[in-house]
Design a protein around this motif. Structure first.
Motif, short mmCIF file in Angstrom:
data_model
loop_
_atom_site.label_atom_id
_atom_site.label_comp_id
_atom_site.label_asym_id
_atom_site.label_seq_id
_atom_site.Cartn_x
_atom_site.Cartn_y
_atom_site.Cartn_z
N GLU A 113 4.84 -5.73 1.58
CA GLU A 113 4.32 -6.90 2.54
C GLU A 113 3.17 -6.42 3.26
OE1 GLU A 113 7.62 -7.13 5.14
OE2 GLU A 113 8.96 -8.20 3.58
N LYS A 114 2.94 -5.21 3.57
CA LYS A 114 1.60 -4.78 4.13
C LYS A 114 0.52 -4.99 3.43
CE LYS A 114 -0.54 -0.61 6.45
NZ LYS A 114 -0.36 0.87 6.66
N ALA A 115 0.59 -4.51 2.35
CA ALA A 115 -0.61 -4.65 1.21
C ALA A 115 -0.86 -6.23 0.97
CB ALA A 115 -0.31 -4.04 0.06
N ASP A 116 0.25 -6.95 0.98
CA ASP A 116 0.09 -8.31 0.68
C ASP A 116 -0.92 -9.18 1.75
OD1 ASP A 116 1.21 -8.36 -1.87
OD2 ASP A 116 3.10 -8.94 -1.16
N GLU A 117 -0.16 -8.64 2.90
CA GLU A 117 -0.87 -9.12 4.23
C GLU A 117 -2.29 -8.89 4.18
OE1 GLU A 117 1.27 -10.02 8.11
OE2 GLU A 117 0.48 -7.93 8.33
N ILE A 118 -2.67 -7.29 4.14
CA ILE A 118 -3.97 -7.15 3.99
C ILE A 118 -4.94 -8.02 2.93
CG2 ILE A 118 -5.55 -5.25 3.51
CD1 ILE A 118 -3.33 -3.19 4.68
N LYS A 119 -4.18 -8.12 2.01
CA LYS A 119 -5.10 -8.95 0.95
C LYS A 119 -5.26 -10.35 1.32
CE LYS A 119 -4.72 -10.41 -4.10
NZ LYS A 119 -3.87 -10.34 -5.33
N HIS A 120 -4.29 -10.84 2.10
CA HIS A 120 -4.41 -12.17 2.64
C HIS A 120 -5.39 -12.18 3.76
CE1 HIS A 120 -3.11 -16.23 3.40
NE2 HIS A 120 -2.95 -16.16 4.29
#
Length: 361
Positions: A113-120
């Motif tokens: 979730e952290k990586a996805d949020e950074i990507k977003h």
């Protein structure tokens, strides 16, 4: 209406975020407490003193699972969190290795979730920048197109006014040429009348002069012939010698002068007519040349006007296309705000909270 809905949704999202943060924080506290119960020295010593050493291994694990399950269950009820409730049951029923695996899975999920949020977040930042640059570019294009439209409209109006003025000048020259032709025709008729009158006068005076010349010439010759006296005794006295009218010479001279004056007037009228005719022909020639030049100018300006009108149509179409692109960019910008405002506004807080949660697990 769209803006109102967007503001309402963003407001609801902010409230939901706050609730989620509080729940997540409580969840992290519950998990931390469960881990502390499972791994604390006090619990280890207590289990060692309380249970038979032969069954210490099994009893200690069961006791830890029960206490951890109670902590997680209490936290799940308090937070109304299904994940914690499920984890509490698994702690009570499953082997401890499975509990660790469940915790590892939660950590992995949080990291994802952290990586996805950074990507977003990176996507949002990049898209906002692109949208801003494209919007600024299209705004400049729009400004340039509006200025070009104004210039083309002024050019078309200027050309239309010039064409109308040239047409008016041509019409005026045609009127002047027509009037000059009418005046020339009238002058020519007067000239014909004048010349005819002068020639008729000359003819009449010449006839009168010839009659007088013939009479006075014959009489003089007759008197000369009868002056000779016959031979012999003198004849008896007769009439006195006939004398011509003393004024006859002056009359004939005057008639001749009138004839000469009439010839001079005829010659003057002919010269005036020739000059007037030449001036009229020069005027017609110059006027026709001017009309031809202005007609060519009208054609050239009409072509320029038609070209400007075509360019104006294309420019207006380009402006409409740019306006449509600006509208699309604005709509996309609103979609980006709807998708990204919450993430960008709470990114640091969410990342920090997630890191703390991972560390607690």
């Amino acid at each position: 209406e769209f803006l109102m809905m967007l503001k309402e949704k963003c407001s609801m999202t902010d409230k939901e975020w706050e609730e989620r943060q509080k729940t997540r924080q409580l969840e992290m506290e519950a998990v931390s407490k469960a881990l502390a119960v499972l791994s604390g020295d006090d619990a280890h010593d207590l289990f060692t003193r309380t249970f038979n050493p032969a069954f210490l291994q099994m009893d200690r694990q069961d006791s830890r699972r029960v206490q951890a399950s109670k902590v997680l269950m209490n936290a799940a009820k308090k937070l109304n969190n299904p994940k914690l409730s499920n984890l509490a049951y698994r702690v009570r029923l499953d082997a401890f290795t499975r509990v660790k695996k469940a915790i590892d899975d939660m950590v992995a999920q949080l990291l994802k979730e952290k990586a996805d949020e950074i990507k977003h977040k990176d996507f949002c930042t990049d898209e906002f920048n692109k949208n801003q640059l494209q919007t600024e570019k299209k705004e400049r294009e729009k400004k340039d197109l509006i200025a070009k439209i104004e210039d083309l409209e002024m050019t078309i109006k200027s050309l239309a006014d010039a064409i109308a003025k040239l047409k008016g000048e041509i019409a005026e020259m045609q009127v002047q040429m027509k009037r000059a032709g009418e005046d020339r025709e009238k002058e020519n008729k007067e000239f014909q009348t004048t010349v005819a009158d002068q020639r008729e006068t000359q003819k009449l005076l010449k006839a009168a002069l010839k009659v007088l010349q013939d009479f006075y010439g014959k009489k003089a010759a007759f008197m000369q012939q009868h002056k000779q006296e016959p031979a012999g005794p003198p004849p008896p006295p007769g009439f006195e010698a006939y004398k011509k009218n003393a004024a006859s010479g002056g009359v004939m001279k005057m008639i001749q002068e009138i004839i000469n004056d009439a010839k001079a007037m005829e010659a003057e009228a002919i010269r005036s007519e020739e000059d007037a005719q030449k001036a009229y022909e020069d005027f017609v020639k110059e006027t026709n040349a001017s009309i031809e030049a202005k007609s060519k100018e009208i054609v050239n300006k009409s072509e320029l006007k038609a070209k400007a009108e075509g360019e104006l149509v294309e420019t207006k179409e380009s402006k409409e296309a740019v306006m449509l692109e600006l509208e699309q960019l604005s709509n996309y910008n609103a979609e980006l705000h709807q998708s990204c405002d919450f993430v960008l506004k709470n990114f640091d807080v969410r990342q920090t909270a997630r890191d703390e949660e991972i560390e607690a697990l």
